[in-house]
Each structure stands twice: as C-alpha cells, then as structure tokens.
Design a protein around this motif. Structure first.
Motif, short mmCIF file in Angstrom:
data_model
loop_
_atom_site.label_atom_id
_atom_site.label_comp_id
_atom_site.label_asym_id
_atom_site.label_seq_id
_atom_site.Cartn_x
_atom_site.Cartn_y
_atom_site.Cartn_z
N THR A 117 0.84 -1.21 0.00
CA THR A 117 0.00 0.00 0.00
C THR A 117 0.87 1.25 0.00
N THR A 118 0.52 2.19 -0.86
CA THR A 118 1.27 3.46 -0.91
C THR A 118 0.45 4.54 -0.22
N PRO A 119 0.91 5.00 0.95
CA PRO A 119 0.12 6.01 1.67
C PRO A 119 0.10 7.36 0.94
N GLU A 129 6.95 7.46 2.78
CA GLU A 129 7.31 7.18 1.39
C GLU A 129 6.84 5.78 1.01
N SER A 130 6.53 5.59 -0.25
CA SER A 130 6.14 4.27 -0.75
C SER A 130 7.25 3.25 -0.48
N ALA A 131 6.86 2.05 -0.05
CA ALA A 131 7.85 1.00 0.23
C ALA A 131 8.60 0.63 -1.05
N ASN A 132 7.88 0.66 -2.17
CA ASN A 132 8.49 0.36 -3.47
C ASN A 132 9.60 1.33 -3.80
N VAL A 133 9.24 2.59 -3.68
CA VAL A 133 10.20 3.64 -4.04
C VAL A 133 11.40 3.56 -3.11
N ALA A 134 11.13 3.34 -1.82
CA ALA A 134 12.23 3.26 -0.84
C ALA A 134 13.14 2.07 -1.16
N MET A 135 12.54 0.95 -1.53
CA MET A 135 13.35 -0.24 -1.81
C MET A 135 14.21 -0.05 -3.05
N ARG A 136 13.62 0.59 -4.05
CA ARG A 136 14.38 0.85 -5.27
C ARG A 136 15.58 1.73 -4.97
N LYS A 137 15.38 2.70 -4.10
CA LYS A 137 16.50 3.60 -3.76
C LYS A 137 17.50 2.89 -2.87
N VAL A 145 12.40 -2.90 -15.59
CA VAL A 145 12.25 -3.54 -16.89
C VAL A 145 10.86 -4.15 -16.99
N ARG A 146 10.09 -3.70 -17.97
CA ARG A 146 8.69 -4.13 -18.07
C ARG A 146 8.36 -4.55 -19.49
N PRO A 147 8.20 -5.86 -19.69
CA PRO A 147 7.82 -6.32 -21.04
C PRO A 147 6.30 -6.29 -21.22
N PHE A 160 12.42 0.15 -20.56
CA PHE A 160 13.48 0.37 -19.58
C PHE A 160 13.21 1.71 -18.90
N ARG A 161 12.51 1.60 -17.77
CA ARG A 161 12.14 2.80 -17.02
C ARG A 161 13.23 3.08 -15.99
N GLU A 162 13.75 4.30 -16.00
CA GLU A 162 14.73 4.68 -14.96
C GLU A 162 13.98 4.65 -13.64
N ALA A 167 11.35 12.45 -11.06
CA ALA A 167 10.44 13.03 -10.07
C ALA A 167 10.37 12.18 -8.80
N TYR A 168 10.87 10.94 -8.88
CA TYR A 168 10.78 10.04 -7.74
C TYR A 168 11.92 10.21 -6.74
N ALA A 169 13.08 10.68 -7.21
CA ALA A 169 14.27 10.73 -6.35
C ALA A 169 13.97 11.49 -5.06
N GLY A 275 7.89 6.62 -17.46
CA GLY A 275 7.91 5.16 -17.52
C GLY A 275 6.80 4.57 -16.67
N ASP A 276 6.54 5.19 -15.54
CA ASP A 276 5.46 4.73 -14.67
C ASP A 276 4.14 4.77 -15.43
N ILE A 277 3.89 5.90 -16.06
CA ILE A 277 2.60 6.12 -16.71
C ILE A 277 2.48 5.27 -17.99
N PHE A 304 11.48 -8.42 -8.02
CA PHE A 304 10.51 -8.72 -9.06
C PHE A 304 9.12 -8.61 -8.47
N GLU A 305 8.23 -7.95 -9.19
CA GLU A 305 6.92 -7.68 -8.60
C GLU A 305 5.84 -7.58 -9.66
N ALA A 306 4.60 -7.55 -9.18
CA ALA A 306 3.46 -7.25 -10.05
C ALA A 306 3.41 -5.74 -10.22
C1 IPM Z 1 4.76 1.11 -10.10
C2 IPM Z 1 3.86 1.71 -9.06
C3 IPM Z 1 4.69 2.47 -8.05
C4 IPM Z 1 5.36 3.60 -8.79
C5 IPM Z 1 3.90 3.00 -6.85
C6 IPM Z 1 3.22 1.87 -6.12
C7 IPM Z 1 4.75 3.80 -5.93
O1 IPM Z 1 2.89 2.51 -9.65
O2 IPM Z 1 5.58 0.26 -9.75
O3 IPM Z 1 4.66 1.49 -11.26
O4 IPM Z 1 4.80 4.68 -8.93
O5 IPM Z 1 6.47 3.39 -9.24
#
Ligand code: IPM
Ligand code: MG
Length: 397
Positions: A117-119, A129-137, A145-147, A160-162, A167-169, A275-277, A304-306
């Motif tokens: 969950t992203t608060p 901060e999002s757990a995803n974003v924190a883990m990536r950093k 990488v998203r096929p 290949f999304r940076e 905007a995430y840094a 890349g997110d969008i 690796f994640e959904a």
């Molecule tokens: C994604 C998600 C994440 C992001 C969220 C959950 C923070 O949308 O992995 O694309 O924005 O990167």
C-alpha cells in the motif's frame, strides 16, 4: 516572514543537493554485477506485502519452488519468507521499510514482492514514502524492466524505465515554502541516465532488436529531460547497428493507441515518471496491469513484482483467494531468467500464455464464480509438465 521561509527552503535545497551529489559519488564507485553462476546459495526472499499480496506471492512461490525443486534440494537456491513489510508495521515504525525488515531483505540476492500500500495525505496511515520507491532507492534498483507482448497484434515491447531518479528521487522531499508555494524536485544525473539507457541498448543488442526509442519531454523540461536525451543520443553512437529515435511523452502516449504505428516500437528507455505512466497504458493492451510483471534490477540486488496494487477491497470482501496471481508468476519468470535459468523462464512464460490467454481451462474473475489463485497455479504447474508444451504454445502463435 517570507524571507525567513526562503532561507529555510534554501537550506533544504542545499541539503538535497549534498545528498544527490553523494549518490553520484556512490554510482561512480559502482560495484560489479553479481555472478549468479558462482553464487551458492542464491537466496530468494519472498515478501508478501499488503492486501492480496501475501495470497498471490504464496502462489508465485509455489510455482517457483516447483521449477527450482532440484536446485533447492542441492542447496543451490534457498527460499526465505520475509515478514513485516506491511502497512501496519510501516505505520508503527513511521518508516517506508522498518530497519529490521530491511536488514533481512539485504541478506537476500533477489526478491519476489507482492504489492504494498502506498500512503498519501489523508489516509489513516502516516504519509510515509512508498515501500516500493524506498526499496528501489535503498537497493539501488535502477532499471525497471517491463515487457508487454500481444503477439496477435504484433506488439512486443520492452520498457526500460529509470527507477531511482527523475520526479521520484525526491518525491517525499519537496518543500512547502509558504502556505501557498509548494516545490518538488526532479533529478537527472549523467551516471543515472547512462546506466539505464545503456541497459536498454545492451538488451537490444543481445536480442537482435534494431531500434531503441528514447521518450522524454525535452522540449519543455529542458535541463533534466534534455540531459537524458542528450546522453541517449551519445550512447546511440556506440551502437551503429541500432537505430535510435526519440519521442515526446505526450505523443508517445497517443501513438501506443495507434495500431499502425505502435508495432514499430520495440525497446524504450525513459525517465521514471513517464515510464510509470506509459507502462500502465501499455499493460492495458495485454489484458491490464494484472497480467504484467516487472523487474527492478540493480547490480547487487534485484526485485521482481506485479505492477498492480494491493486491492484491499478484495480482502475486505473476503475475495483475496480469488485474486489473479498471473502477474506475480510472470515476475517469477523474470526472476528465473535473471538468476541464470532463461530456458525455464521461457517455459513458464509459455505456460502462462497457454493458461491465461489461449486454452483458458480456468478463468479468474476475482470472485467466487471464478477460479482461485491456487487453482490457477495448479493449472500452470500441470501445463509445465506437458512434454509438448512448446509445440502447444507455438500452435497458438
Ligand atoms: C509502479 C507503481 C509504483 C510507482 C507506486 C506503487 C509507488 O505505480 O511500480 O509502477 O509509482 O512506481
Ligand atoms: Mg505505476
């Protein structure tokens, strides 16, 4: 009052710059890629996450253990379930990843992670901060990488999304300068752009793909996107056999819907937010974000994640067992390939295509009128045992 506010904001900006320059130094001193062939055991951490996460992660783990049965027995791979990356625990510690959980994560080599969950402001949780974003950093997972593939329509895309900049840094480090003025930052570095764009070109080269597309908004966001594009064009010169083209994110978003044009795109490299969008849009053609897997790759760690969320409503309505584990299982296939089993990864992808798109002996609806995630995982494992798997898959192409 306002000059005091400005001084405070300047101080904040100064600290931010110091942090980012320190990050640049760390990137310059970057370590080498892990050699999985030499590694023993390869430790695979399973992180359930929130909502439907633990349900679909458990199914992906079953499939993965099935595919790595011999390696698990011989001690080449080891599975570990990592507890505590839940929103409740993160709220309790007021941290995107509590320290003890992070320590466990860092003992692994690769991770398979359910959605978290992203608060955001106004939620019952602290706005951490999002757990995803924190883990990536934290693990420096710079390549997302998203096929996306829809063979029938000629779509075969690799994004290949940076994953650590843009905007995430500093997404959780903006400033409310005054009550009326809010400022966020976007960050692009030479090293950060170089490594993601190079990864895209290397992928293209290895896979015989003759085109890489750079996506920015460099006509408007001149400094940061301008840098990304310039570095991309410089790197392209090192790969004369690969054509490079560049598109702005707005028209690129439109062109993905253009049936004639979209099949020309192959490998795309793009800054974080675009890349997110764009990858959510792209996944929609394949059947939605529920069908897409995503790899977050760095030199030392990979996760690796959904790409979808944690669907808390399904849990509230007692439907979590009917959640579709396909995207997590696709992520598991990417994990297999990353740790040195590309042939098995391919088999798993074929089984997923057969079960989910072609044969469809079972269908997931997200409700009790459809199959459970466990039934789908069973079906996939049965399909994997079919000696004629590849021939069957080919007959559908
Ligand atoms: C994604 C998600 C994440 C992001 C969220 C959950 C923070 O949308 O992995 O694309 O924005 O990167
Ligand atoms: Mg997203």
């Amino acid at each position: 009052m306002s000059s005091e506010a400005v001084e405070k904001a300047k101080e904040h900006f100064g600290a931010v710059l110091e942090q980012q320059l320190a990050r640049v130094d760390r990137m310059k001193a970057a370590e080498d890629w892990l050699d999985f062939e030499a590694l023993r055991p390869i430790i695979i951490g399973i992180i359930g996450g929130d909502g439907i996460g633990p349900y679909i992660a458990a199914q992906a783990q079953r499939v993965l253990e099935f595919m790595l049965e011999d390696e698990q027995k011989s001690g080449k791979v080891e599975f570990r379930v990592i507890e505590g990356l839940t929103i409740e625990n993160r709220a309790k510690h007021n941290k995107p990843i509590p320290g003890d959980v992070l320590a466990e994560i860092k003992k692994c080599h690769v991770l398979l992670k359910g959605p978290t969950t992203t608060p955001r402001r106004g939620d019952p949780w602290p706005n951490v901060e999002s757990a995803n974003v924190a883990m990536r950093k934290e693990l420096d997972l710079f390549a997302n990488v998203r096929p996306v593939k829809v063979p029938k329509e000629g779509i075969d895309w690799m994004f290949f999304r940076e994953n650590t900049e843009g905007a995430y840094a500093l997404g959780s480090n903006g400033v409310d300068v005054t009550e009326d003025l809010a400022v966020d930052f976007t960050v692009t570095t030479t090293q950060g752009s170089d490594r993601i764009i190079r990864a895209a070109f290397e992928y293209a080269k290895k896979n015989g793909v003759n085109k890489v597309t750079l996506v920015t908004k460099a006509n408007v966001v001149k400094t940061t996107d301008g840098k990304f594009l310039k570095i991309g064009q410089e790197i392209a010169r090192e790969y004369p056999e690969i054509e490079v083209d560049d598109w702005y994110i707005d028209i690129m978003t439109a062109k993905l819907v253009d049936q004639k044009r979209r099949t020309q795109f192959k490998v795309m490299a793009l800054p974080n937010l675009y890349g997110d969008i764009l990858t959510d849009e792209a996944a929609e053609f394949q059947g939605g974000v529920g069908t897409a897997g995503s790899a977050n790759i760095g030199k030392r760690y990979a996760m690796f994640e959904a790409i979808h969320g944690s669907a808390p409503r399904m849990v509230r309505e007692n439907r979590a067992q009917y959640a579709d584990p396909s995207s997590m299982i696709r992520a598991a296939a990417m994990l297999l390939s990353h740790i040195g089993f590309p042939d098995r990864a391919k088999m798993l992808e074929m089984a997923l295509d057969i079960c989910g798109q072609h044969e469809r002996k079972l269908a997931i609806t997200g409700r009790s009128d459809g199959a459970t995630g466990q039934e789908l995982a069973d079906y996939i494992m049965e399909t994997l045992q079919d000696k004629k798997l590849e021939a069957k898959w080919k007959s559908y192409q």
